[in-house]
Design an enzyme around this catalytic site. Structure first.
Site, PDB file in Angstrom:
ATOM      1  N   GLU A  33      -7.046  -2.055   2.872  1.00 15.20           N
ATOM      2  CA  GLU A  33      -6.352  -0.804   3.186  1.00 15.20           C
ATOM      3  C   GLU A  33      -6.434  -0.510   4.682  1.00 15.20           C
ATOM      4  O   GLU A  33      -5.453  -0.104   5.313  1.00 15.20           O
ATOM      5  CB  GLU A  33      -6.982   0.346   2.388  1.00 15.20           C
ATOM      6  CG  GLU A  33      -6.360   1.702   2.657  1.00 15.20           C
ATOM      7  CD  GLU A  33      -7.113   2.838   1.979  1.00 15.20           C
ATOM      8  OE1 GLU A  33      -6.887   3.993   2.369  1.00 15.20           O
ATOM      9  OE2 GLU A  33      -7.947   2.567   1.079  1.00 15.20           O
ATOM     10  N   GLU A  46      -8.752  12.238  12.267  1.00 10.06           N
ATOM     11  CA  GLU A  46      -7.908  11.115  12.690  1.00 10.06           C
ATOM     12  C   GLU A  46      -7.014  11.493  13.858  1.00 10.06           C
ATOM     13  O   GLU A  46      -6.126  12.345  13.722  1.00 10.06           O
ATOM     14  CB  GLU A  46      -7.058  10.610  11.523  1.00 10.06           C
ATOM     15  CG  GLU A  46      -6.337   9.314  11.825  1.00 10.06           C
ATOM     16  CD  GLU A  46      -6.095   8.463  10.590  1.00 10.06           C
ATOM     17  OE1 GLU A  46      -5.520   7.377  10.722  1.00 10.06           O
ATOM     18  OE2 GLU A  46      -6.508   8.880   9.493  1.00 10.06           O
ATOM     19  N   GLU A  80     -12.112  10.568  -4.915  1.00 13.47           N
ATOM     20  CA  GLU A  80     -11.992  10.572  -3.461  1.00 13.47           C
ATOM     21  C   GLU A  80     -11.154  11.750  -2.988  1.00 13.47           C
ATOM     22  O   GLU A  80     -11.480  12.419  -1.999  1.00 13.47           O
ATOM     23  CB  GLU A  80     -11.368   9.261  -2.983  1.00 13.47           C
ATOM     24  CG  GLU A  80     -11.186   9.184  -1.474  1.00 13.47           C
ATOM     25  CD  GLU A  80     -10.571   7.872  -1.023  1.00 13.47           C
ATOM     26  OE1 GLU A  80      -9.750   7.903  -0.088  1.00 13.47           O
ATOM     27  OE2 GLU A  80     -10.926   6.817  -1.590  1.00 13.47           O
ATOM     28  N   LYS A 129       0.844  -1.192   0.000  1.00 12.84           N
ATOM     29  CA  LYS A 129       0.000   0.000   0.000  1.00 12.84           C
ATOM     30  C   LYS A 129       0.877   1.239   0.000  1.00 12.84           C
ATOM     31  O   LYS A 129       1.952   1.258   0.603  1.00 12.84           O
ATOM     32  CB  LYS A 129      -0.898   0.019   1.247  1.00 12.84           C
ATOM     33  CG  LYS A 129      -1.696   1.312   1.415  1.00 12.84           C
ATOM     34  CD  LYS A 129      -2.406   1.381   2.759  1.00 12.84           C
ATOM     35  CE  LYS A 129      -3.061   2.741   2.954  1.00 12.84           C
ATOM     36  NZ  LYS A 129      -3.730   2.877   4.272  1.00 12.84           N
TER      37      LYS A 129
END
Length: 435
Positions: free
Chosen positions: A280, A236, A419, A191
């Site tokens: 992910e 986050e 996105e 990733k």
């Protein structure tokens, strides 16, 4: 190494020299009556700081001390500078809550090079937690006199804001994502998180308090922040440490909302079953759990994520919790934990070294402090450090916005561009003013 620190009077010296011994920080925290919305207290001056969520948090202004550092040792330099100021500070704290007494705000560069980072101790800090509101005043050698707290005059709306691509166009960025997917398919890595930027330009200098107010109102579930011209509303929490308890909110896997409640519920269910997004997310959770494990005596890592609903997007989310080995350990502060976690798979990729190398090779821009740790810490080591996401850097009448996406083997480049565009929305909308 650290560049010069700066006192409120403007004197300078090496960041870890004897200044803290000869002129220690003198700090007093007192309980006060509710002074109104925290962000409304920020004056119209350049040196303001903020960390606010749901009306609680900290705001500050002025500069009692400052450390600017860069390069691979930026975290070490900052921690040493802060430890020295904490060691010599003279503190009278009548409230004794996390965030009272001497407190610093910080923002760190994502990459080692150039890695420009800052820690700042404001002259005035106002905090709120639950029903408790406090005022901290900080000076060098003595406590400065301060005017009564008042609601500041509201910021002016930006005028004539125009948006343009940053380092590369959307089409070019799609090509970069396609190259990353190819590298992942070839087995080079699992990733990588790729970001792009956008530039907003207004007719006149933009008052950062305008987007801060709008972000806090529109995204109350996020942490609205401002440190040294970097502002945003991050969903986050990289790490919070409070009296021995450690928590980290991991977000990875995103789907854009439509505004139709029934449709969005169906999309949330789709997100929760998406193999691409679950893969992910698993990388991100694993990287956080592995980084925190050496510092914690026990940990709780949920088996499955939940869907976090924000006004513009929905994310797969997992809250990881743990208990530090020793809350009094000076090497186990919230900033130490943030250092151990950065860069997590949520902002870098997996494996970390290969992902960050690929970012440097193909992303085509300097992230600056985007996606780096941003937050605050007090003298006990308690604090909160988020990831500087949904963020932008302000420079006069120009604002540089950032957005990033996690790329795995099943990623579709065009979908990733959509996105990224959705992730620009919070800051882009916050800059809306008068045309």
């Amino acid at each position: 190494m650290s560049e010069p620190s700066r006192s409120a009077s403007g004197s300078a010296g090496p960041a870890t020299d004897g200044d803290a011994d000869s002129a220690p920080l003198v700090v007093r925290t007192v309980r006060i009556e509710d002074a109104g919305p925290l962000l409304s207290l920020l004056p119209d001056i350049p040196d303001t700081t903020a960390w606010v969520r749901r009306g609680e948090g900290l705001v500050g202004w002025g500069v009692a001390a400052e450390c600017r550092t860069s390069g691979p040792e930026r975290f070490t330099d900052a921690k040493q500078w802060w430890a020295e100021h904490v060691r010599t500070a003279v503190v009278r704290d009548e409230v004794d809550q996390p965030g009272t007494g001497v407190v610093c705000f910080g923002s760190f560069g994502f990459a080692d090079e150039p890695g420009d980072s800052v820690l700042v101790v404001p002259e005035v800090v106002v905090g709120r937690r639950g029903d408790t509101t406090w005022l901290t005043t900080i000076g060098v050698g003595s406590i400065p006199s301060s005017a009564p707290l008042v609601t500041a005059e509201g910021p002016a709306a930006p005028r004539g804001v125009r948006f343009a691509d940053g380092a590369m166009s959307g089409t070019d960025w799609v090509g970069v994502v396609a190259e990353a997917v190819r590298r992942i398919g070839d087995g080079e890595l699992e990733k990588v998180v790729l970001a792009r930027d956008m530039v907003a330009t207004a007719d006149q200098d933009i008052d950062v308090r305008w987007p801060l107010h709008r972000l806090a109102a529109s995204y109350p579930m996020c942490w609205t922040f401002h440190v040294d011209r970097l502002f945003g509303a991050t969903p986050e929490m990289l790490v919070r440490r409070e009296r021995g308890l450690v928590t980290s909110r991991v977000l990875a896997g995103t789907i854009r909302r439509t505004g139709d409640d029934a449709r969005d519920l169906a999309l949330a269910a789709t997100l929760a079953r998406s193999s691409k997004d679950l893969e992910e997310h698993e990388y991100a959770v694993r990287s956080v759990a592995d980084a925190l494990a050496p510092h914690c005596s026990s940990m709780n890592v949920p088996e499955s994520p939940f869907v976090l609903h924000l006004p513009n997007v929905m994310h797969l989310a997992t809250d990881v919790a743990g208990v530090v080995h020793d809350a009094a350990d000076p090497a186990g502060t919230s900033l130490d934990l943030a250092t151990a976690l950065h860069p997590s798979a949520a902002v870098g990729g997996t494996p970390t070294d290969l992902a960050t190398a690929l970012i440097t090779e193909i992303e085509g821009m300097d992230r600056g402090r985007y996606a780096g740790p941003v937050g605050w810490m007090d003298a006990t080591g308690d604090g909160e450090w988020g990831l500087a996401l949904r963020s932008a850097e302000i420079d006069g009448r120009s604002v540089r916005l950032f957005a990033g996406c996690g790329i795995v083997a099943e990623s579709d480049p065009e979908s990733e561009l959509a996105e990224a565009q959705a992730k620009f929305v919070p800051v882009r909308d916050s800059l809306a003013g008068m045309s």
